[in-house]
Design a protein around this motif. Structure first.
Motif, PDB file in Angstrom:
ATOM      1  N   GLY A  33      -7.233  -5.443   1.486  1.00 32.51           N
ATOM      2  CA  GLY A  33      -5.924  -5.655   2.115  1.00 32.51           C
ATOM      3  C   GLY A  33      -5.892  -5.279   3.597  1.00 32.51           C
ATOM      4  N   ASN A  70       0.848  -1.211   0.000  1.00 36.07           N
ATOM      5  CA  ASN A  70       0.000   0.000   0.000  1.00 36.07           C
ATOM      6  C   ASN A  70       0.872   1.246   0.000  1.00 36.07           C
ATOM      7  N   LYS A 106       2.246   1.794  -3.293  1.00 38.23           N
ATOM      8  CA  LYS A 106       1.184   2.092  -4.268  1.00 38.23           C
ATOM      9  C   LYS A 106       0.662   3.527  -4.122  1.00 38.23           C
TER      10      LYS A 106
HETATM   11 MG   LIG Z   1      -4.030  -2.690  -0.348  1.00 39.09          MG
END
Ligand SMILES: [Mg+2]
Ligand SMILES: Nc1ncnc2c1ncn2[C@@H]1O[C@H](COP(=O)(O)OP(=O)(O)OP(=O)(O)O)[C@@H](O)[C@H]1O
Length: 204
Positions: A162, A100, A103
């Protein structure tokens, strides 16, 4: 082609492959959430060396970071005690948080993974220099399917599972997970795990 059909373009094949991978991940994630909620997720508790698990998770995601020229740094306090946890699951939580962070951080930013101990807990934190999370979104961030910008290209985000999975896993291992973030100034996700208690050997 002999059957008169056109050969599919490589770009079409690549995008079909990506969609398939995404749906595959969705099925796995949903299965894992359902099992966790039913109390049926297999957790193998034992002594875990957090330093080692962090190094492995960072190694697994270093290529993604490199692609975005994101500086990925580890900072672990000396003499970190071992924790009582499931090393596979700790790795899974860490990979979720680090991926994350990569990202949602623009190119040339930085991600710091740190670990320290306090009060019989080990704290593992993933901090980034990304866009941060708006204050009003913070209470929902660990909810399944919640995404701050749901209109964003799915490839950059997945389905919003997630963090819900990370929360379930951390709770199953006896820890907590939380986020601190200021919109525009990056985010820090932290989870705790209990320090391994060594039982004193029985006296003869
Ligand atoms: Mg995620
Ligand atoms: N480090 C971060 N910086 C900014 N926003 C974040 C960060 N981590 C999570 N978020 C926000 O929280 C949302 C939920 O995160 P989560 O990991 O659950 O889902 P996802 O990344 O969108 O999809 P998935 O993890 O299922 O592939 C994200 O869509 C994003 O909006």
């Amino acid at each position: 082609m002999q059957d008169g059909l056109l050969e599919p373009k490589p770009e079409l094949l690549a995008s079909l492959y990506e969609e398939t991978m995404l749906v595959n991940r969705l099925i796995n994630d949903l299965q894992q959430l359902a099992l966790a909620e039913a109390g049926q997720l297999h957790i193998e508790m034992g002594a875990v060396d957090v330093h080692h698990v962090i190094e492995q998770a960072v190694q697994a995601l270093s290529a993604d970071a490199r692609k975005k020229e994101i500086h990925l740094q580890i900072n672990i306090s000396q003499d970190l005690p071992r924790v009582q946890a499931d090393s596979e699951r700790v790795g899974q939580v860490l990979r979720n948080l680090i991926s994350n962070a990569i990202k949602y951080t623009p190119p040339k930013g930085a991600v710091f993974v740190s670990a320290y101990t306090n009060n019989q807990q080990v704290y593992i934190a993933v901090k980034d220099t990304g866009h941060g999370i708006p204050q009003e979104a913070l209470p929902y961030i660990f909810e399944r399917f919640y995404r701050v910008d749901s209109s964003r290209n799915r490839k950059t985000g997945g389905y919003g599972l997630g963090l819900a999975i990370a929360k379930q896993l951390v709770q199953l291992m006896g820890g907590t997970i939380y986020v601190e973030s200021t919109d525009g100034h990056g985010s820090t996700f932290t989870f705790t795990l209990p320090v391994l208690q060594i039982e004193a050997p029985e006296k003869a």
